[in-house]
Structures are given as C-alpha cells and as structure tokens.
Design a protein around this motif. Sequence first.
Motif, mmCIF file in Angstrom:
data_model
loop_
_atom_site.group_PDB
_atom_site.id
_atom_site.type_symbol
_atom_site.label_atom_id
_atom_site.label_comp_id
_atom_site.label_asym_id
_atom_site.label_seq_id
_atom_site.Cartn_x
_atom_site.Cartn_y
_atom_site.Cartn_z
ATOM 1 N N PRO A 19 10.908 -4.603 21.611
ATOM 2 C CA PRO A 19 10.542 -4.277 20.231
ATOM 3 C C PRO A 19 11.656 -3.510 19.524
ATOM 4 O O PRO A 19 12.415 -2.760 20.144
ATOM 5 C CB PRO A 19 9.303 -3.398 20.373
ATOM 6 C CG PRO A 19 8.852 -3.534 21.771
ATOM 7 C CD PRO A 19 9.993 -4.040 22.572
ATOM 8 N N GLU A 21 13.326 -0.698 17.378
ATOM 9 C CA GLU A 21 13.115 0.718 17.097
ATOM 10 C C GLU A 21 14.071 1.103 15.986
ATOM 11 O O GLU A 21 15.290 1.064 16.152
ATOM 12 C CB GLU A 21 13.373 1.553 18.342
ATOM 13 C CG GLU A 21 12.434 1.239 19.485
ATOM 14 C CD GLU A 21 12.834 1.934 20.768
ATOM 15 O OE1 GLU A 21 13.769 2.765 20.735
ATOM 16 O OE2 GLU A 21 12.209 1.641 21.790
ATOM 17 N N GLN A 30 9.159 4.615 5.778
ATOM 18 C CA GLN A 30 7.970 4.346 4.969
ATOM 19 C C GLN A 30 8.352 3.980 3.538
ATOM 20 O O GLN A 30 7.792 3.049 2.957
ATOM 21 C CB GLN A 30 7.040 5.554 4.974
ATOM 22 C CG GLN A 30 5.739 5.296 4.251
ATOM 23 C CD GLN A 30 4.814 6.484 4.308
ATOM 24 O OE1 GLN A 30 5.202 7.566 4.728
ATOM 25 N NE2 GLN A 30 3.583 6.287 3.874
ATOM 26 N N THR A 33 9.985 0.355 3.662
ATOM 27 C CA THR A 33 9.015 -0.707 3.911
ATOM 28 C C THR A 33 8.057 -0.877 2.736
ATOM 29 O O THR A 33 7.697 -2.004 2.392
ATOM 30 C CB THR A 33 8.212 -0.454 5.199
ATOM 31 O OG1 THR A 33 7.598 0.822 5.130
ATOM 32 C CG2 THR A 33 9.108 -0.541 6.410
ATOM 33 N N TRP A 75 11.361 -5.940 11.782
ATOM 34 C CA TRP A 75 10.455 -4.888 12.238
ATOM 35 C C TRP A 75 9.097 -5.022 11.547
ATOM 36 O O TRP A 75 8.049 -4.879 12.176
ATOM 37 C CB TRP A 75 11.075 -3.522 11.952
ATOM 38 C CG TRP A 75 10.256 -2.362 12.378
ATOM 39 C CD1 TRP A 75 10.166 -1.834 13.626
ATOM 40 C CD2 TRP A 75 9.397 -1.567 11.548
ATOM 41 N NE1 TRP A 75 9.318 -0.756 13.615
ATOM 42 C CE2 TRP A 75 8.841 -0.569 12.366
ATOM 43 C CE3 TRP A 75 9.068 -1.595 10.201
ATOM 44 C CZ2 TRP A 75 7.952 0.375 11.871
ATOM 45 C CZ3 TRP A 75 8.186 -0.649 9.711
ATOM 46 C CH2 TRP A 75 7.636 0.319 10.548
ATOM 47 N N MET A 76 9.121 -5.343 10.253
ATOM 48 C CA MET A 76 7.878 -5.523 9.503
ATOM 49 C C MET A 76 7.117 -6.764 9.996
ATOM 50 O O MET A 76 5.888 -6.772 9.994
ATOM 51 C CB MET A 76 8.162 -5.629 8.011
ATOM 52 C CG MET A 76 8.616 -4.323 7.390
ATOM 53 S SD MET A 76 9.125 -4.488 5.688
ATOM 54 C CE MET A 76 7.541 -4.634 4.877
ATOM 55 N N GLU A 78 7.152 -7.802 13.108
ATOM 56 C CA GLU A 78 6.536 -7.384 14.371
ATOM 57 C C GLU A 78 5.257 -6.597 14.129
ATOM 58 O O GLU A 78 4.297 -6.726 14.875
ATOM 59 C CB GLU A 78 7.498 -6.504 15.174
ATOM 60 C CG GLU A 78 8.561 -7.253 15.901
ATOM 61 C CD GLU A 78 9.433 -6.322 16.711
ATOM 62 O OE1 GLU A 78 9.202 -5.093 16.713
ATOM 63 O OE2 GLU A 78 10.367 -6.821 17.352
ATOM 64 N N ARG A 79 5.245 -5.782 13.106
ATOM 65 C CA ARG A 79 4.077 -4.960 12.780
ATOM 66 C C ARG A 79 3.045 -5.730 11.960
ATOM 67 O O ARG A 79 2.044 -5.172 11.541
ATOM 68 C CB ARG A 79 4.492 -3.720 11.990
ATOM 69 C CG ARG A 79 5.510 -2.830 12.669
ATOM 70 C CD ARG A 79 4.886 -2.074 13.808
ATOM 71 N NE ARG A 79 5.741 -1.109 14.427
ATOM 72 C CZ ARG A 79 6.719 -1.362 15.278
ATOM 73 N NH1 ARG A 79 7.046 -2.593 15.555
ATOM 74 N NH2 ARG A 79 7.412 -0.403 15.832
ATOM 75 N N GLN A 80 3.305 -7.001 11.697
ATOM 76 C CA GLN A 80 2.445 -7.900 10.934
ATOM 77 C C GLN A 80 2.176 -7.393 9.521
ATOM 78 O O GLN A 80 1.072 -7.476 8.999
ATOM 79 C CB GLN A 80 1.136 -8.163 11.673
ATOM 80 C CG GLN A 80 1.352 -8.941 12.946
ATOM 81 C CD GLN A 80 0.078 -9.342 13.618
ATOM 82 O OE1 GLN A 80 -0.987 -8.834 13.290
ATOM 83 N NE2 GLN A 80 0.176 -10.242 14.563
ATOM 84 N N LYS A 81 3.226 -6.867 8.906
ATOM 85 C CA LYS A 81 3.161 -6.516 7.490
ATOM 86 C C LYS A 81 3.638 -7.690 6.646
ATOM 87 O O LYS A 81 3.184 -7.875 5.528
ATOM 88 C CB LYS A 81 3.998 -5.283 7.214
ATOM 89 C CG LYS A 81 3.499 -4.044 7.924
ATOM 90 C CD LYS A 81 4.401 -2.881 7.652
ATOM 91 C CE LYS A 81 4.074 -1.677 8.491
ATOM 92 N NZ LYS A 81 2.744 -1.176 8.346
#
Length: 121
Positions: A19, A21, A30, A33, A75-76, A78-81
């Motif tokens: 993943p 980082e 924050q 994103t 990264w977004m 991966e976080r399902q944003k």
Amino acid sequence: MFKSAIRYLSTKPKPKMKPIELKTPPEHTQTITRAIFDIVKEHGPLTISDTWERVKGVGLRGLTSKRHMKIVLRWMRERQKLRLVCNHVGPHKQFLYTTWFTKSTINQARPLNDSSRPKLP
C-alpha cells in the motif's frame, strides 16, 4: 501439453504491491485530497493531464508536482475515494478518474459499421 505445464509452473507470479504511504502530514493530505476530489466531482470524468491543469488553476501549496499528484490519485483509488474508468473507442483507450457516487457520462462516439446500418433497396 507437458511443456506448457512446466512453462506455466516455472514462471514467477507478479509481486504484490504494498500500500502507498504518503509522506505529507495528515493536514496537507486532507487538504490535497479534498481539493482533488472536489475538482473531479465538479468537472466530471477527467484524465490525469486535465486534472493537473485544474489543480494548477486552484493553486494547492502542498502538491509539489504532477508525479506527486499521480501518487495521491493512486492513494485515493486504494482508499476507494476515486475510481478509474477506461473509455475504449476503437483502437484508442482513455483512462478517466471519477468519483464512486457519480454516474459516468462518458460519451463513446463509436463509428457506425456498414453491417450495423440498415440496407436500403
């Protein structure tokens, strides 16, 4: 048959990617994103270059380069944003970022084939 089985068993599997980082502080992460999410939500499905142009127009301080933005986009994902959609028209592919909750309005302008047109007598 035996050769293909040996060839299949001798290949190594693709290594799992760890993943991502992010090295920026959580406050900057924050802010970045949220700005990217708002841009993608407001302007619909965007390519990486279109997203970069919009982000430059906003003027985020924490985002240093296009490469940094691509890492944040991954990264977004991966976080399902965000999700990545492929717009495949003919021999060309176009990958677009969109939010999960918006309905994709990708215009697929496919050329009509002769076989799909009704034949006139």
